[in-house]
Enzyme design. Structure first.
Site, PDB file in Angstrom:
ATOM      1  N   GLU A  68      20.547 -12.192 -14.862  1.00  0.00           N
ATOM      2  CA  GLU A  68      21.409 -13.237 -14.347  1.00  0.00           C
ATOM      3  C   GLU A  68      20.945 -14.615 -14.815  1.00  0.00           C
ATOM      4  OE1 GLU A  68      19.977 -10.801 -12.661  1.00  0.00           O
ATOM      5  OE2 GLU A  68      21.071 -10.273 -10.832  1.00  0.00           O
ATOM      6  N   PRO A 277       7.682  -2.084 -21.259  1.00  0.00           N
ATOM      7  CA  PRO A 277       8.046  -1.791 -19.862  1.00  0.00           C
ATOM      8  C   PRO A 277       8.834  -2.930 -19.251  1.00  0.00           C
ATOM      9  CG  PRO A 277       5.725  -2.364 -20.022  1.00  0.00           C
ATOM     10  CD  PRO A 277       6.234  -2.287 -21.427  1.00  0.00           C
ATOM     11  N   GLY A 321       9.144 -11.866 -22.170  1.00  0.00           N
ATOM     12  CA  GLY A 321      10.044 -12.679 -22.969  1.00  0.00           C
ATOM     13  C   GLY A 321       9.956 -12.479 -24.462  1.00  0.00           C
ATOM     14  N   GLU A 322       9.458 -11.311 -24.907  1.00  0.00           N
ATOM     15  CA  GLU A 322       9.307 -11.086 -26.344  1.00  0.00           C
ATOM     16  C   GLU A 322      10.184  -9.969 -26.887  1.00  0.00           C
ATOM     17  OE1 GLU A 322       5.142 -12.541 -27.976  1.00  0.00           O
ATOM     18  OE2 GLU A 322       4.932 -10.650 -26.891  1.00  0.00           O
TER      19      GLU A 322
END
Length: 457
Positions: A68, A277, A321-322
């Site tokens: 979101e 994960p 964030g990768e």
């Protein structure tokens, strides 16, 4: 009990239960902080504390989790562009979402955006949050229907919007158990926009007076970024090895992917399987389990600072964030949360980066977009067993032409809704009072200082 009294009784029960639960919830927050699920220094925000309302018009937007939050970044940009005086308060429900907001937020928003964690739905906590922040409009994203928060905001006269709403058949069945309460909550929104016509129909059936189907903000989101230096380093470490990616995995999926990896080695002896994960804190346990497997294949962990070596079989990418890195380097990916009954993660992300997609059978979180991808040939759906996974992945690993065709079909199926953020921003700005009305209401507020600007994470 009459239908007129039913929603009031339901709300009264919920308010009583949450008031009584407040001491237990406070302990729960402290336990979550010890496990890294909350920021210890910011636990007060979960009780509605920590307000620092800036002057002028303030739009509050709540995006619960990662998906979101990322989907509303273009909307935040569109709001800021169309209303230069507008300040933005963004709340999230998770630390992960807050971290990604800090990473992805454009510098242009600068001191115009503040972040807080949403208070839990305890009457006194949400009342403090609303009284101290005094938002001029409240925007909830997707499916956040908290009774105390919604009714308290409506009682204060805050115009509310529910945008990019996702309302599954399962959610509709649950809300039909309390039809009066559902009507009361959904009726509090002045604007409701749904992702699909099916979502819109279910929302109307549960009491939303008017629902617009504008499309999905996630279709308008830009591709996931990749830091160039990190991409170059990882690409050099991998070289020409074929890469099978398991993205945003849930417990139970790593073992299935490891077993599929073993089956693929006969045809692809230099295969590298990357496991990302969904919750990075599971990385160490996943690596330990892979190392302890009978085959004893070499494992490297990104969270420990390692890059894959030439003999590494499994690379556990337990960082935040990768994903954009790995989608760019993989020849095929399994979108996690779909091999187990979790509902699946977002398949748009690999589609935008040209990575062929495999999905398990459990995809109800993204039912509409999965349907589009499957119909176009942009993804393949497999049963959750190692043989089926290996066969589907091997078909693409052995035939790059097939993978390119899947990627092209996925890109065509998910043509971006480029104008949606601007359209939605215009609708939301129509709910706000004029700037002069707000300035007259808060003459005592000084101009913001540097410390009252953007607060990330």
């Amino acid at each position: 009990m009459s239908q007129a009294r039913q929603p009031e009784a339901g709300l009264a029960l919920w308010r009583l239960a949450t008031r009584l639960a407040a001491p237990v919830l406070a302990l729960h927050l402290r336990r979550r902080a010890r496990r890294g699920k909350e920021v210890p220094a910011r636990l007060g925000e979960r009780r509605g504390e920590g307000a620092a309302r800036p002057p002028g018009r303030l739009l509050w937007l709540h995006a619960a989790s990662v998906g979101e939050t990322l989907s509303v970044v273009p909307l935040l940009e569109a709001l800021a562009e169309r209303a230069p005086d507008l300040r933005l308060l963004v709340t999230t429900g998770t630390v992960t979402a807050a971290g990604l907001l800090a990473q992805r937020l454009p510098d242009a928003l600068g001191g115009r955006l503040l972040h807080r964690f949403l208070p839990l739905d305890v009457p006194g906590w949400v009342a403090r949050f609303l009284a101290d922040w005094r938002p001029d409009c409240g925007v909830l994203v997707e499916s956040e229907l908290w009774p105390n928060l919604i009714t308290a905001a409506a009682a204060r006269g805050v115009p509310l919007a529910l945008v990019n709403a996702r309302f599954s058949a399962r959610s509709a069945r649950r809300w039909r158990l309390a039809p009066g309460l559902a009507r009361r909550l959904l009726g509090a929104f002045r604007l409701v926009t749904a992702q699909t016509e099916a979502d819109a129909a279910r929302l109307r059936a549960c009491g939303a007076p008017e629902v617009l189907c504008l499309g999905n903000l996630k279709d308008a989101a830009p591709p996931l970024p990749a830091e160039p230096t990190a991409l170059a380093a990882l690409g050099a470490a991998i070289g020409d090895r074929p890469v099978l990616l398991a993205a945003s995995t849930q417990p139970g999926e790593e073992a299935l992917m490891a077993a599929a990896h073993e089956r693929l080695l006969a045809a692809h002896p230099d295969l590298l399987t990357i496991i990302v994960p969904r919750h990075p804190e599971r990385g160490a346990a996943i690596a330990t389990a892979l190392e302890a497997a009978p085959a004893q294949r070499p494992v490297a962990r990104r969270g420990a600072g390692a890059l894959p070596g030439p003999d590494t079989a499994f690379y556990v990418a337990d960082t935040l964030g990768e994903l954009g890195l790995f989608y760019r380097l993989a020849r095929i990916c399994l979108v996690g949360g779909s091999l187990v009954p979790h509902g699946g993660q977002n398949p748009r992300e690999p589609a935008r980066l040209g990575c062929p997609i495999l999905l398990g059978p459990h995809t109800w979180n993204f039912e509409e977009v999965v349907g589009r991808l499957l119909a176009a040939g942009g993804a393949a759906q497999v049963v959750p067993n190692p043989a089926a996974l290996a066969a589907a992945a091997g078909a693409v690993l052995s035939d790059p032409t097939r993978g390119r065709a899947m990627a092209q079909a996925a890109a065509a199926a998910l043509a971006p809704e480029a104008g949606l953020p601007g359209h939605l921003a215009a609708l939301l700005l129509g709910l706000l009072p004029a700037a002069r009305e707000v300035n007259a209401a808060f003459p005592h507020l000084a101009e913001p200082t540097a410390t009252a600007g953007r607060e990330r994470g």
